[in-house]
Design an enzyme around this catalytic site. Structure first.
Site, PDB file in Angstrom:
ATOM      1  N   SER A 239       0.804  -1.237   0.000  1.00  0.00           N
ATOM      2  CA  SER A 239       0.000   0.000   0.000  1.00  0.00           C
ATOM      3  C   SER A 239       0.824   1.267   0.000  1.00  0.00           C
ATOM      4  O   SER A 239       0.268   2.356   0.147  1.00  0.00           O
ATOM      5  CB  SER A 239      -0.895   0.054   1.232  1.00  0.00           C
ATOM      6  OG  SER A 239      -1.934  -0.837   1.121  1.00  0.00           O
TER       7      SER A 239
ATOM      8  N   THR B 133      -1.043   1.530   4.759  1.00  0.00           N
ATOM      9  CA  THR B 133      -0.537   2.917   4.699  1.00  0.00           C
ATOM     10  C   THR B 133       0.242   3.255   5.957  1.00  0.00           C
ATOM     11  O   THR B 133      -0.199   2.929   7.055  1.00  0.00           O
ATOM     12  CB  THR B 133      -1.753   3.875   4.604  1.00  0.00           C
ATOM     13  OG1 THR B 133      -2.334   3.711   3.328  1.00  0.00           O
ATOM     14  CG2 THR B 133      -1.378   5.322   4.821  1.00  0.00           C
TER      15      THR B 133
ATOM     16  N   THR C  56       1.248   6.745   1.166  1.00  0.00           N
ATOM     17  CA  THR C  56       0.432   5.630   0.678  1.00  0.00           C
ATOM     18  C   THR C  56       0.413   5.584  -0.839  1.00  0.00           C
ATOM     19  O   THR C  56       0.682   6.594  -1.502  1.00  0.00           O
ATOM     20  CB  THR C  56      -1.032   5.789   1.179  1.00  0.00           C
ATOM     21  OG1 THR C  56      -1.763   4.603   0.909  1.00  0.00           O
ATOM     22  CG2 THR C  56      -1.728   6.964   0.520  1.00  0.00           C
TER      23      THR C  56
ATOM     24  N   ARG D  86      -7.859   9.516  -8.610  1.00  0.00           N
ATOM     25  CA  ARG D  86      -8.356   9.576  -7.227  1.00  0.00           C
ATOM     26  C   ARG D  86      -7.225   9.930  -6.256  1.00  0.00           C
ATOM     27  O   ARG D  86      -6.125   9.379  -6.322  1.00  0.00           O
ATOM     28  CB  ARG D  86      -8.962   8.223  -6.853  1.00  0.00           C
ATOM     29  CG  ARG D  86      -9.588   8.161  -5.466  1.00  0.00           C
ATOM     30  CD  ARG D  86      -8.640   7.582  -4.451  1.00  0.00           C
ATOM     31  NE  ARG D  86      -9.297   7.347  -3.147  1.00  0.00           N
ATOM     32  CZ  ARG D  86      -8.655   7.029  -2.038  1.00  0.00           C
ATOM     33  NH1 ARG D  86      -7.339   6.905  -2.058  1.00  0.00           N
ATOM     34  NH2 ARG D  86      -9.284   6.835  -0.920  1.00  0.00           N
TER      35      ARG D  86
ATOM     36  N   THR E 249      -5.623   5.978   8.792  1.00  0.00           N
ATOM     37  CA  THR E 249      -5.485   4.990   7.729  1.00  0.00           C
ATOM     38  C   THR E 249      -6.859   4.399   7.473  1.00  0.00           C
ATOM     39  O   THR E 249      -7.770   4.545   8.279  1.00  0.00           O
ATOM     40  CB  THR E 249      -4.462   3.896   8.111  1.00  0.00           C
ATOM     41  OG1 THR E 249      -4.304   2.996   7.009  1.00  0.00           O
ATOM     42  CG2 THR E 249      -4.895   3.104   9.333  1.00  0.00           C
ATOM     43  N   GLY E 250      -6.994   3.736   6.339  1.00  0.00           N
ATOM     44  CA  GLY E 250      -8.269   3.115   6.008  1.00  0.00           C
ATOM     45  C   GLY E 250      -8.919   3.804   4.823  1.00  0.00           C
ATOM     46  O   GLY E 250      -8.229   4.378   3.978  1.00  0.00           O
TER      47      GLY E 250
HETATM   48  C1  SD4 Z   1      -6.435   6.131   1.122  1.00  0.00           C
HETATM   49  N1  SD4 Z   1      -6.180   6.099   3.511  1.00  0.00           N
HETATM   50  O1  SD4 Z   1      -5.846   6.423   0.097  1.00  0.00           O
HETATM   51  C2  SD4 Z   1      -5.609   5.617   2.292  1.00  0.00           C
HETATM   52  C3  SD4 Z   1      -5.579   4.126   2.202  1.00  0.00           C
HETATM   53  C4  SD4 Z   1      -4.978   3.429   3.358  1.00  0.00           C
HETATM   54  O2  SD4 Z   1      -3.834   1.608   4.067  1.00  0.00           O
HETATM   55  O3  SD4 Z   1      -4.949   3.861   4.471  1.00  0.00           O
HETATM   56  N2  SD4 Z   1      -4.469   2.271   3.090  1.00  0.00           N
HETATM   57  O4  SD4 Z   1      -7.648   6.187   1.250  1.00  0.00           O
END
Ligand code: SD4
Length: 318
Positions: free
Chosen positions: A79, A181, A199, A209, A232-233
């Protein structure tokens, strides 16, 4: 000076020392600086930052940058940086930002073909009059500042992408099995705070995006008077609630890092579009107290301080 031998030495010292949960007795951390806190199981990154901070407290940005670089350069991390998942057209595009204890910030998004996005973000902060550069402009700025073109796809990430393309269905990513991330916060022995986030974003996202990670106040926020936070997420959920800024402001109003993270997750949980989506939030205050909370089970985070190095399971809402 940081080198592999001293890294191994400090790694073994930290791993054999008695490990204490920073949550069970948070006040302990006030006198236990430096402290490094990161998303997911990023032990090597935490140790790199911790060791630099031990040796030279004022090198807090170097500590954070080198730590995040270690994840960006790791092809096994799917990631972040090299080996990160591409978008739905097969291009790896990177988002990253960094913030220091003076409130300075630098950020890059939709950056292609450059390995260490957080280092470019730092250059934006230090060598440009701007906070954020995007896409081709960010790449040209990087090249002008000594970075070189680098193919971010590994044979593994390319094969995975080709397999995904057979069905080409975008699915939210839940936990660390699918994303990791790096958001990293640190406090030095002078009680100064800084942080960074890096990330490749959500796997197979639409081309163009950009997520929360390079957005100051969403994926990262640092206010040296109060504390710092990172996320994160599922970035859309984080951006819609400005989670990191919110957490710092909640800490300013007197909440502990833990309660502030919980409150920020509670607000996300009120949304109607959270099914199958994860958000993990971290916070660190001026005392060195740590908070972590997630929308659902499966988020973990890593702490390095005088008590040792450990990866902990976060509490969660759902
Ligand atoms: C995103 N927050 O691009 C990031 C993705 C992420 O571990 O945290 N991945 O939305």
């Amino acid at each position: 000076m940081f080198n592999r031998r001293s890294f191994n030495k400090i790694l073994s010292a930290l791993l054999v020392s008695p490990l204490m949960s920073c949550q069970s007795n948070p006040k302990d951390n006030a006198s236990h600086k430096p402290l490094v806190l990161s998303t997911w199981n990023n032990k090597e990154a935490n140790l790199i930052a911790y060791q630099i901070l031990k040796e030279n407290p004022s090198s807090i940005l170097d500590a954070i940058e080198k730590a995040v670089n270690s994840v960006e350069s790791n092809p096994l991390d799917v990631s972040v940086g090299y080996g990160g998942s591409p978008d739905s057209s097969g291009n790896v595009t990177l988002d990253a930002c960094i913030m220091d204890h003076n409130g300075n910030a630098g950020s890059v998004c939709f950056l292609k073909d450059i390995k260490n996005a957080v280092s470019v973000a730092r250059k934006v902060m230090e060598n440009s009059p701007h906070v954020m550069l995007c896409g081709q402009g960010a790449k040209e700025f990087a090249l002008l500042n000594g970075f070189t073109v680098f193919d971010l796809l590994t044979p593994q990430s390319k094969n995975k992408f080709l397999k995904w393309k057979e069905k080409a269905v975008f699915e939210p990513e839940i936990n660390s099995e699918r994303h990791d991330t790096i958001g990293l916060l640190a406090i030095n022995s002078l009680s100064n705070l800084s942080g960074a986030c890096s990330t490749s974003g959500l796997s197979y996202k639409l081309p163009g995006r950009v997520g929360d990670s390079p957005i100051i106040g969403s994926g990262l926020y640092v206010d040296n008077e109060v504390g710092a936070s990172t996320a994160t997420g599922y970035g859309e959920l984080v951006m819609q609630s400005c989670s990191s800024f919110l957490i710092v402001e909640l800490m300013r109003s007197g909440m502990t890092p833990m309660i502030a993270c919980k409150e920020a997750i509670k607000r996300i949980s009120l949304r109607t579009d959270i099914e199958n989506k994860q958000v993990g939030l971290l916070a660190l205050d001026k005392l060195g107290q740590v908070g972590a909370f997630a929308l659902r089970r499966g988020f973990n985070y890593t702490v390095a301080d005088i008590n040792g190095l450990q990866t902990l399971e976060s509490e969660y809402f759902l």
